[in-house]
Design a protein around this motif. Structure first.
Motif, short mmCIF file in Angstrom:
data_model
loop_
_atom_site.label_atom_id
_atom_site.label_comp_id
_atom_site.label_asym_id
_atom_site.label_seq_id
_atom_site.Cartn_x
_atom_site.Cartn_y
_atom_site.Cartn_z
N ASN A 205 0.83 -1.07 0.05
CA ASN A 205 0.16 -0.02 0.11
C ASN A 205 0.98 1.18 -0.03
O ASN A 205 1.40 1.63 1.16
CB ASN A 205 -0.89 -0.04 1.25
CG ASN A 205 -1.87 1.23 1.24
OD1 ASN A 205 -1.60 2.11 0.52
ND2 ASN A 205 -2.85 1.12 2.25
N MET A 242 -4.82 -9.76 1.59
CA MET A 242 -3.60 -10.27 1.61
C MET A 242 -3.70 -11.79 1.15
O MET A 242 -2.43 -12.00 0.27
CB MET A 242 -3.26 -10.65 3.10
CG MET A 242 -1.86 -11.14 3.42
SD MET A 242 -1.70 -11.53 5.15
CE MET A 242 -0.10 -11.62 5.16
N TYR A 258 3.70 -5.50 3.99
CA TYR A 258 2.91 -4.71 4.79
C TYR A 258 3.78 -3.99 6.05
O TYR A 258 3.96 -4.77 7.08
CB TYR A 258 1.55 -5.32 5.22
CG TYR A 258 0.64 -4.01 5.20
CD1 TYR A 258 0.76 -2.88 6.20
CD2 TYR A 258 -0.37 -3.88 4.66
CE1 TYR A 258 0.08 -1.92 6.25
CE2 TYR A 258 -1.52 -2.88 4.71
CZ TYR A 258 -1.10 -1.83 5.59
OH TYR A 258 -1.96 -0.81 5.53
N LYS A 271 0.19 -3.33 11.03
CA LYS A 271 -1.16 -3.52 10.87
C LYS A 271 -1.38 -4.70 10.69
O LYS A 271 -2.69 -5.18 11.55
CB LYS A 271 -1.69 -2.87 9.45
CG LYS A 271 -3.22 -3.03 9.15
CD LYS A 271 -3.78 -2.48 7.91
CE LYS A 271 -5.13 -3.21 7.86
NZ LYS A 271 -5.85 -2.56 6.75
N LEU A 272 -0.96 -5.73 10.10
CA LEU A 272 -1.58 -7.11 9.93
C LEU A 272 -1.16 -8.13 11.15
O LEU A 272 -0.48 -7.64 12.26
CB LEU A 272 -0.83 -7.73 8.96
CG LEU A 272 -0.91 -7.08 7.65
CD1 LEU A 272 -0.44 -7.95 6.38
CD2 LEU A 272 -2.49 -6.83 7.29
N GLU A 277 -2.35 -13.93 10.30
CA GLU A 277 -2.25 -13.38 8.83
C GLU A 277 -0.64 -13.75 8.80
O GLU A 277 -0.37 -14.54 7.76
CB GLU A 277 -2.66 -12.18 8.87
CG GLU A 277 -4.16 -11.81 8.78
CD GLU A 277 -4.51 -10.32 8.60
OE1 GLU A 277 -5.20 -9.83 7.68
OE2 GLU A 277 -3.88 -9.20 9.27
P1 AFP Z 1 -9.69 -6.12 5.91
O1 AFP Z 1 -10.10 -7.58 6.40
O2 AFP Z 1 -10.21 -5.15 6.99
O3 AFP Z 1 -10.09 -5.97 4.46
O4 AFP Z 1 -8.28 -5.96 5.92
C1 AFP Z 1 -7.43 -6.79 4.85
C2 AFP Z 1 -5.81 -6.92 5.44
O5 AFP Z 1 -5.92 -7.23 6.85
C3 AFP Z 1 -5.24 -7.80 4.29
O6 AFP Z 1 -5.79 -8.72 4.14
C4 AFP Z 1 -4.65 -6.71 3.40
O7 AFP Z 1 -3.61 -7.01 2.92
C5 AFP Z 1 -4.59 -5.46 4.18
O8 AFP Z 1 -5.51 -5.33 5.51
C6 AFP Z 1 -5.04 -4.26 3.36
O9 AFP Z 1 -4.85 -2.99 4.06
P2 AFP Z 1 -4.82 -1.67 3.47
O10 AFP Z 1 -6.20 -1.41 3.24
O11 AFP Z 1 -4.65 -0.56 4.61
O12 AFP Z 1 -3.96 -1.82 2.42
#
Ligand code: AFP
Length: 330
Positions: A205, A242, A258, A271-272, A277
């Protein structure tokens, strides 16, 4: 002749494992049956008013979708029915769910039932991710989910795309199966996946670039700088789920990343989620000959001390990930 089924494959893999093998086979088999149900539900969700939010935020701070809750409930019921699962750590439940088991060698399952659910309303790919560990007689059983990812006995994911694909490992290579809709059976279509040593694609991202570690920024700049001899620039592909991004990376090579938010270098924020994950995907990718790093250490060495702990991840082709690590060290 039809390729071998997942249950036949699970049976062949058992010979190479210890006392937990029957439980792992039971759980992966049951998750594959749930995956077929989830795939059907996703295909019809818009027709059944199952898209959209329930209103509320889950433990990870994400807005909860109707299908997140439904997915959590079907996975919980399926795991309970195995009699082999002593605890379920779910993205959709603040506390792990303890379960009664029958027989010896119970297991703990960490799972994100519908990962990437923000893709659901736009008919994009989503997935289910799981990691399996031994319960080890701990009380509560879920506490066995903590510790390093090297303790995982098995890991995998299901990708709900044009086809429904299940990829799993029990530590003896990574193998991919495709759902045959009419029979509900997964069949081996990607035996012993080997990730290319180097790729041509990176997934990240990039809107978050201003928050990255300097090494991460320099690495992505490097990937974008043309150099014919070393195959740069790389192309960017990013789906926001992901599973889809890791699946492409596994088959075509390259990187899925990420990284953490380093705006406050004293407190980098990833974040993850580690348990359902990052660690399972780390095992899947390593078993395919790839690498998974946080930029600073091997993903599978990161010790989980909390169920919903977060971790950064750079995974994919071994040479590409090694190069990323080098940028972090500079
Ligand atoms: P969601 O399940 O809330 O859609 O999140 C998906 C996730 O955990 C992972 O599957 C993605 O790679 C990532 O977040 C995407 O995050 P960004 O929207 O911040 O790029």
């Amino acid at each position: 002749m039809a390729p071998i089924s997942l249950s036949e494959h699970l049976a062949t893999q058992q010979a190479t494992q210890g006392p937990h093998a029957p439980g792992v086979a039971t759980i992966v088999g049951r998750l594959s049956r749930v995956a077929a149900v989830i795939a059907r539900e996703l295909a019809h969700a818009a027709l059944r008013d199952r898209l959209g939010y329930v209103g509320g935020i889950n433990v990870s701070g994400d807005e909860v979708k109707k299908l997140d809750i439904w997915g959590h409930e079907v996975v919980e019921a399926a795991l309970r029915a195995t009699g082999a699962c002593a605890a379920f750590v779910s993205e959709e439940a603040k506390e792990p769910i303890e379960m009664a088991t029958e027989g010896a060698n119970p297991l703990v399952v960490c799972c994100d039932p519908v990962d990437g659910s923000s893709n659901l309303d736009v008919n994009g790919s989503v997935g289910t991710i799981f990691g399996i560990r031994a319960a080890d007689g701990k009380t509560p059983a879920a506490s066995a989910a903590l510790g390093p990812g090297t303790r995982q006995l098995a890991a995998g994911y299901v990708m709900y795309g044009p086809a429904t694909t299940l990829v799993y490992t029990v530590g003896h290579g990574t193998h991919g199966f495709t759902l045959d809709q009419p029979s509900g059976e997964f069949r081996l279509t990607y035996p012993d996946i080997r990730i290319p040593r180097r790729g041509k694609i990176y997934g990240i991202n990039e809107g978050n670039a201003h928050t990255w570690h300097p090494g991460q920024r320099a690495f992505v700049e490097h990937l974008k700088t043309p150099d014919k001899a070393s195959g740069r620039p790389y192309s960017l592909r990013y789906s926001g789920a992901m599973v889809g991004d890791v699946h492409r990376t596994l088959l075509d090579g390259g990187l899925f990343m990420y990284p953490a938010d380093w705006s406050d270098p004293q407190k980098p924020k990833a974040k993850l989620r580690l348990l359902y994950e990052v660690a399972p995907m780390g095992m899947v990718v390593e078993q395919a000959g790839g690498r998974a790093s946080t930029g600073l250490e091997r993903v599978l060495d990161v010790v989980a001390t909390e169920y919903h702990q977060r971790a950064s991840v750079i995974l994919g082709s071994p040479d590409d990930v090694a190069m990323a690590d080098e940028f972090y060290r500079r």
